[in-house]
Design a protein around this motif. Structure first.
Motif, PDB file in Angstrom:
ATOM      1  N   SER A   2      -2.135   0.804  -4.459  1.00 33.97           N
ATOM      2  CA  SER A   2      -1.469   1.387  -3.289  1.00 33.97           C
ATOM      3  C   SER A   2      -0.041   1.736  -3.635  1.00 33.97           C
ATOM      4  CB  SER A   2      -1.448   0.410  -2.120  1.00 33.97           C
ATOM      5  OG  SER A   2      -2.630  -0.302  -2.039  1.00 33.97           O
ATOM      6  N   TYR A   7       7.641  -0.279   0.154  1.00 34.22           N
ATOM      7  CA  TYR A   7       8.032   0.915   0.919  1.00 34.22           C
ATOM      8  C   TYR A   7       9.513   1.201   0.696  1.00 34.22           C
ATOM      9  CZ  TYR A   7       3.948  -0.992   3.370  1.00 34.22           C
ATOM     10  OH  TYR A   7       2.737  -1.545   3.666  1.00 34.22           O
ATOM     11  N   ASN A  11       1.973  -7.857   5.711  1.00 31.11           N
ATOM     12  CA  ASN A  11       2.369  -8.827   4.696  1.00 31.11           C
ATOM     13  C   ASN A  11       3.888  -8.946   4.803  1.00 31.11           C
ATOM     14  OD1 ASN A  11       2.989 -10.268   2.424  1.00 31.11           O
ATOM     15  ND2 ASN A  11       2.359  -8.678   0.972  1.00 31.11           N
ATOM     16  N   ASP A  45      -1.013   0.779   6.105  1.00 35.16           N
ATOM     17  CA  ASP A  45      -1.408   0.120   4.865  1.00 35.16           C
ATOM     18  C   ASP A  45      -2.389  -0.998   5.207  1.00 35.16           C
ATOM     19  OD1 ASP A  45      -1.588  -1.371   2.545  1.00 35.16           O
ATOM     20  OD2 ASP A  45       0.561  -1.309   2.102  1.00 35.16           O
ATOM     21  N   ALA A  50      -4.160  -3.005   3.161  1.00 34.05           N
ATOM     22  CA  ALA A  50      -4.480  -3.772   1.944  1.00 34.05           C
ATOM     23  C   ALA A  50      -5.350  -4.993   2.266  1.00 34.05           C
ATOM     24  CB  ALA A  50      -3.194  -4.210   1.250  1.00 34.05           C
ATOM     25  N   TYR A  51      -5.167  -5.537   3.492  1.00 31.16           N
ATOM     26  CA  TYR A  51      -5.927  -6.731   3.895  1.00 31.16           C
ATOM     27  C   TYR A  51      -6.967  -6.401   4.963  1.00 31.16           C
ATOM     28  CZ  TYR A  51      -2.014  -8.766   1.438  1.00 31.16           C
ATOM     29  OH  TYR A  51      -1.086  -9.063   0.477  1.00 31.16           O
ATOM     30  N   THR A  63      -7.062  -0.699  -0.920  1.00 29.78           N
ATOM     31  CA  THR A  63      -6.890  -1.127  -2.302  1.00 29.78           C
ATOM     32  C   THR A  63      -8.072  -1.970  -2.760  1.00 29.78           C
ATOM     33  OG1 THR A  63      -5.429  -2.370  -3.794  1.00 29.78           O
ATOM     34  CG2 THR A  63      -5.598  -3.185  -1.552  1.00 29.78           C
ATOM     35  N   ARG A  94      -5.744  -2.183 -10.914  1.00 30.44           N
ATOM     36  CA  ARG A  94      -4.805  -1.226 -10.316  1.00 30.44           C
ATOM     37  C   ARG A  94      -5.531  -0.010  -9.739  1.00 30.44           C
ATOM     38  NH1 ARG A  94      -2.395  -3.288  -8.467  1.00 30.44           N
ATOM     39  NH2 ARG A  94      -0.630  -1.906  -8.177  1.00 30.44           N
ATOM     40  N   VAL A  95      -6.289  -0.221  -8.685  1.00 30.40           N
ATOM     41  CA  VAL A  95      -6.934   0.894  -8.007  1.00 30.40           C
ATOM     42  C   VAL A  95      -6.561   0.859  -6.528  1.00 30.40           C
ATOM     43  CG1 VAL A  95      -9.108   2.047  -7.431  1.00 30.40           C
ATOM     44  CG2 VAL A  95      -8.878   0.855  -9.619  1.00 30.40           C
TER      45      VAL A  95
END
Ligand SMILES: *Cc1c(COP(=O)(O)O)cnc(C)c1O
Length: 392
Positions: free
Chosen positions: A91, A120, A169, A196, A198-199, A223, A234-235
């Motif tokens: 991300s 960010y 986060n 975002d 991510a979670y 992610t 790292r994707v």
């Protein structure tokens, strides 16, 4: 995907003016000739023979900039279309691409809502653009993003991007979908709203991907680093309007995904692996309930914020002593005290069952010690300086 409805337009004014016609680097793959099928590839100065370490030659040639099979697998996973998908190096790269594509260097601002993910502001700063912070409301045991204040600040500061992490986060709280929709709508002529996720796999709320078609200026980040257990690969993925993904791809470096990483990611998206990932997420959620209960019962822990992610943010009476006890037991948690308003806070990842048992016995010992002596009188372990810390 709706074939009946015409696609809503993405407002081109949101793209950096000097990049609207930018075509980017023309790579060996994107400039492949059409017409007669190519058989002999002599256009990229690659080796004619594989490296002995790469017996089947999988990595001999430059990879596809956006490997079609992987893009399609992600589109299937989130029930969207391949033209809405950009794959990159975590991300982190997606964040960077968004800042570079939308904000004029030294000009347009981004909005963040602290406490939040550090990348960010890092990406904005590296691009020379101002960061406007609209702090979240600490409404124990949750955090709330004041989306009306965000809209106002974005207007006043001339922001091009609003970054929201949901679940956040380190907050662990989600931003309700209807608020995301309202904010995106309110800023549609001026700024892109980036959610975002991510979670996202650990949250009860639906993904904001479900809002993409209705809201051309919404972007969702996902992610493989968290629930999918591939942080080292790292994707990361940006999901956005096709006009915006086209720009992001042109701004991206030519071959973002190494061939072995693409193969690994494809294996992780095969049905059996996805099923195992789903089971693992279920186990983390059960463990999260248990750990949350006993953390709340610990004498030195004042607040355990509700979590929609795979970690807990806690406030404690004596974070230094607690870090010391855990450090002595070889357990590392994230010190959040460098963040404003979090000078008593730690973030603890939900690991495996045995890891959580170890954490618990170390914390129980800490509680016993605090009852008899002053734990703070023992020397504390060295704290990392902010520069040594990764923003995650
Ligand atoms: C961990 C995390 C990410 C993941 O970043 P990658 O570059 O994909 O590993 C993104 N956003 C937030 C809020 C995170 O906590």
């Amino acid at each position: 995907m709706s074939l009946e409805r015409p696609e809503l337009a993405f407002p081109v004014e949101l793209i950096r003016p000097d990049l609207r016609d930018f075509t980017g680097y023309s790579s060996a793959r994107t400039s492949a000739p059409t017409g007669t099928p190519a058989r002999v590839w002599l256009n990229a100065n690659e080796s004619g023979v594989p490296n002995p370490a790469d017996a089947d030659g999988a990595s001999r040639r430059y990879p596809e900039p956006q490997p079609p099979a992987l893009v399609e697998a992600f589109a299937d996973l989130w029930a969207t279309t391949p033209d809405r998908v950009v794959v990159g190096r975590g991300s982190d790269e997606a964040i960077e691409l968004l800042v570079r594509s939308l904000c004029r260097p030294g000009g347009d601002a981004v909005v963040v809502t602290s406490p939040t993910f550090g990348m960010y502001a890092v990406s904005a700063r590296l691009h020379g653009v101002p960061v406007i912070d609209v702090p979240q409301v600490d409404d124990e045991p949750r955090w709330g993003v004041d989306t009306e204040a965000v809209a106002r600040a974005a207007r006043e500061g001339g922001a091009r991007i609003v970054f929201l992490a949901s679940p956040g986060n380190p907050t662990g709280s989600v931003v309700p979908l209807r608020e995301i929709a309202r904010l995106t709508e309110a800023l549609a002529d001026q700024a892109v709203v980036v959610v975002d996720e991510a979670y996202g796999e650990f949250a009860a709320q639906r993904s904001a991907v479900t809002l993409l078609e209705e809201h051309p200026t919404l972007v969702v980040l996902r992610t493989l680093s968290k629930a999918h257990a591939l942080a080292g690969a790292r994707v990361g993925i940006a999901l956005a309007h096709p006009d915006l993904t086209a720009v992001l791809r042109r701004v991206q470096a030519p071959y973002p995904l190494p061939e072995p990483v693409t193969e690994l990611a494809l294996r992780a998206l095969a049905p059996a692996a996805l099923e195992a990932t789903g089971e693992h997420v279920g186990a983390v959620l059960r463990l999260r309930d248990q750990v949350g209960r006993w953390l709340r019962d610990l004498p030195g822990v004042r607040t355990v914020y509700a979590s929609e992610a795979n970690f807990f943010l806690i406030r404690c009476d004596d974070p230094e002593a607690l870090l010391h006890t855990l450090g002595a037991a070889g357990i590392v948690v994230r010190d959040m005290r460098h963040l404003p308003g979090l000078d008593d806070a730690l973030r603890i990842t939900i690991g495996t069952g045995p890891e959580m048992a170890e954490l618990r016995s170390a914390l129980d010992r800490d509680g016993d010690a605090a009852a008899t002596t002053s734990a703070a009188s023992t020397p504390a372990p060295p704290r990392p300086t902010p520069t040594e810390e990764s923003p995650a």
